[in-house]
Design an enzyme around this catalytic site. Structure first.
Site, mmCIF file in Angstrom:
data_model
loop_
_atom_site.group_PDB
_atom_site.id
_atom_site.type_symbol
_atom_site.label_atom_id
_atom_site.label_comp_id
_atom_site.label_asym_id
_atom_site.label_seq_id
_atom_site.Cartn_x
_atom_site.Cartn_y
_atom_site.Cartn_z
ATOM 1 N N LYS A 1 -4.976 0.217 -16.682
ATOM 2 C CA LYS A 1 -3.803 1.038 -16.956
ATOM 3 C C LYS A 1 -2.541 0.200 -16.743
ATOM 4 C CE LYS A 1 -1.086 3.842 -14.790
ATOM 5 N NZ LYS A 1 0.100 3.701 -15.672
ATOM 6 N N GLU B 1 -1.219 -5.293 -4.024
ATOM 7 C CA GLU B 1 0.061 -5.895 -3.631
ATOM 8 C C GLU B 1 1.126 -4.882 -4.020
ATOM 9 O OE1 GLU B 1 3.630 -7.191 -3.975
ATOM 10 O OE2 GLU B 1 2.782 -8.201 -5.725
ATOM 11 N N VAL C 1 2.328 4.803 -4.233
ATOM 12 C CA VAL C 1 1.221 5.028 -5.169
ATOM 13 C C VAL C 1 -0.058 4.412 -4.623
ATOM 14 C CG1 VAL C 1 0.332 4.479 -7.473
ATOM 15 C CG2 VAL C 1 2.691 5.252 -7.193
ATOM 16 N N GLU D 1 13.005 -0.936 0.306
ATOM 17 C CA GLU D 1 12.913 -1.691 -0.935
ATOM 18 C C GLU D 1 13.754 -1.012 -2.012
ATOM 19 O OE1 GLU D 1 9.469 -3.900 -3.465
ATOM 20 O OE2 GLU D 1 9.154 -1.770 -3.087
ATOM 21 N N CYS E 1 8.928 -8.301 -6.597
ATOM 22 C CA CYS E 1 8.525 -7.869 -5.268
ATOM 23 C C CYS E 1 8.852 -8.934 -4.226
ATOM 24 C CB CYS E 1 7.042 -7.527 -5.237
ATOM 25 S SG CYS E 1 6.000 -8.706 -6.101
ATOM 26 N N GLY F 1 1.973 -2.524 -7.536
ATOM 27 C CA GLY F 1 2.918 -1.446 -7.815
ATOM 28 C C GLY F 1 3.548 -0.958 -6.538
ATOM 29 N N SER F 2 3.926 0.307 -6.521
ATOM 30 C CA SER F 2 4.660 0.837 -5.376
ATOM 31 C C SER F 2 3.733 1.118 -4.199
ATOM 32 C CB SER F 2 5.396 2.125 -5.769
ATOM 33 O OG SER F 2 4.511 3.224 -5.808
ATOM 34 N N THR F 3 4.318 1.036 -3.006
ATOM 35 C CA THR F 3 3.570 1.311 -1.791
ATOM 36 C C THR F 3 3.053 2.745 -1.772
ATOM 37 O OG1 THR F 3 4.895 -0.306 -0.583
ATOM 38 C CG2 THR F 3 3.729 1.331 0.730
#
Length: 544
Positions: free
Chosen positions: A212, A293, A269, A425, A327, A265-267
């Site tokens: 995805k 990551e 998620v 962030e 990031c 992606g995001s923490t």
């Protein structure tokens, strides 16, 4: 099957083209940008080698010119995700049993195609769809992805060569099997190379994948998928299902055949996915490997002995290249009061030189942020500073959404190190600076170490060797990628394996053997040449 123990070609980092005036690559890239800008393509999920239209259409636009539609794409949902799982499972037996040399050859061919005839196409797609400059696209979409494919193939062979010792009369072997099931790859918008590596690293090791890509990077993901098909990747090995996170992710995480997750992606998620896996753990045939990551609040920490010009240049490049949407971007800095006046002069002078605009204009240093959601999120942080009594904007602070999602490079000085702009962030072109008293080095090092939940990248600047050693020790766990007298961005495959810990992820180091071993399940094999024919041992014989 060939009777040979093959050696994978020794990898080397792909040379970075300059795109300087008068170069052939500059002319070629401009021509490709013009060609791709004139067309609107249709992108569909790719499942089992087939293009699957859904009729649920979304648009891929230029972030810096958001009225310009590059593509319409069909969104995958529950049905397509389940079909992709079925395709991956069906492809698994043939792919996982294919000779490793043949799997390696596919990705080595993909690397050479990207180094040659596909280079300008993927670079242009990244520039147009993700608002990267020619240099940022080149080091990402071309060079880093080429490096991933070449170095991963070489690392795979090294892993396979690691074998146990054998005692006399037996032969011990270690077989590195693919995981049993499929791997779910979830990729971000900000690095085309990561979008290419996350599905292909598990696939190289014999796994089949449901991929995805980020909805804001479907345009370049589509090019990657076409490139892999051109390289000879069999149908069903990687199944691309772009679509809303829950619509694709929920059925995938519910499948008993889920064998692993490869995520950037995001923490929030990632943590949500991990929680879902935990709730579903009894339903899975295997414990899924979870590799992720997630993000960072990356620091630059300067000592009083730091070289001012190098520090200022690192802050500008580290914070504002690709609009701070890395990031690893420098997001917070700790500068001693003794250096601050000179650092401020040089930093603000260089920020004033930054040109922001359309990446197709090769004088541009910064493009637009990726979409409206990012624009509004970053703008809220800047507005919070504007209304704070404990922070002030030293440069930038402006935002313009009329043509594209443009946020000015913004430098903030904070009087308190616990403000949100220093701890959270932002993922945009905002650099927050805390000026510390030179006598408070130890306290400030502790603030840096504990000032955010992340531990991805960080940099220190000093010329005093004792200070370098001391700061490195104090910040040992604050960053998985640590830089001395350099910006905290720009990790190169084969040179600085990338990843962080704490809230930044599982630190499985993409582009290295450390990552690849997560996608295999070893089987130890012992063969005895002359087995015993009776159960007894010598000690059991009668007599003294």
């Amino acid at each position: 099957m060939a009777n040979a123990i093959a050696s994978v070609p020794q990898p080397r980092n792909e040379p970075v083209l300059t795109y300087a005036p008068g170069t052939a690559e500059r002319t070629a890239l401009r021509a490709e940008l013009a060609r791709m800008s004139r067309e609107t393509v249709e992108i569909t999920p790719r499942i089992g080698g087939e293009r699957v239209g859904t009729g649920r259409l979304a648009r891929a636009v230029m972030p810096h010119r958001h009225a310009h539609v590059l593509a319409t794409w069909h969104q995958a949902g529950d049905a397509e995700a389940k079909r992709a799982i079925d395709a991956a499972i069906a492809a698994h037996p043939a792919w996982s049993s294919m000779a490793w040399e043949d799997r390696a050859a596919i990705f080595l061919r993909a690397a050479d195609l990207l180094a040659g005839p596909w280079r300008m196409r993927l670079n242009a797609a990244t520039m147009l769809g993700q608002s990267k400059t020619p240099f940022q696209a080149e080091i990402d979409a071309a060079c880093e992805l080429i490096d991933f494919w070449r170095f991963n193939a070489h690392s795979m062979a090294s892993i396979y060569r690691e074998q146990p010792q054998s005692a006399p009369g037996m032969w011990n072997r270690l077989e590195h099997r693919a995981l049993e099931g499929f791997v779910f790859a979830v990729t971000p918008f900000n690095f085309t190379s990561i979008a290419g590596n996350l599905p292909t690293a598990p696939a190289l090791m014999g796994n089949t994948v449901v991929w995805k890509p980020a909805s804001t990077a479907v345009y370049s993901a589509h090019v990657i998928m076409e490139l892999l098909e051109a390289a000879g990747l069999p149908p069903g090995v990687i199944n691309m299902v772009p679509g809303p996170g829950a619509a694709v992710g929920d059925p995938v995480l519910a499948s008993p055949h889920l064998a692993g997750i490869h995520f950037t992606g995001s923490t929030a998620v990632f943590q949500g996915m991990w929680e879902t896996v935990g709730r579903n753990v009894r339903a899975y045939r295997s414990y899924p490997r979870i590799v992720g990551e997630t993000g960072g609040k990356d620091f630059v920490f300067a000592h009083a002995s730091a070289e001012v010009d190098a520090l200022a240049a690192a802050l500008v490049r580290g914070a504002f290249e690709y609009q701070g949407q890395k990031c690893s971007a420098a997001s917070r800095a700790y500068i001693p009061a003794s250096l601050w006046p000179r650092v401020a002069d040089r930093l603000l002078a260089q920020v004033a030189e930054i040109r922001m605009g359309d990446p197709a204009d090769f004088t541009t240093f910064m493009g637009a942020v990726i979409d409206e959601h990012a624009f509004e999120s970053i703008r809220r942080y800047v507005e919070g500073v504007r209304h704070s009594d404990n922070a002030k904007i030293l440069a930038g602070g402006g935002a313009d959404r009329s043509t594209g999602w443009f946020i000015e490079p913004t430098v903030v000085q904070v009087m308190r190190p616990d403000l949100p702009v220093m701890c959270e962030e932002i993922f945009g072109p905002v650099l927050s600076i805390y000026v510390y008293d030179d006598t408070q080095l130890e306290t400030t090092l502790m603030l840096c170490d504990q000032g955010s939940p992340y531990a991805l990248t960080g940099a220190i600047f000093a010329t005093d060797r004792a200070a370098i050693a001391h700061m490195s020790a104090a910040l040992r766990y604050a960053a998985g990628n640590f830089y001395i007298n350099d910006k905290p961005t720009g990790a190169v495959v084969g040179q600085q394996p990338f990843g962080g810990a704490r809230a930044s992820g599982t630190n499985d180091k993409a582009g290295s053997p450390l990552n690849l071993i997560r996608w295999i399940s070893p089987r130890a094999i012992k063969e005895t040449f002359v087995p015993p024919t009776h159960f007894g041992y010598p000690y059991m014989r009668p007599g003294d």
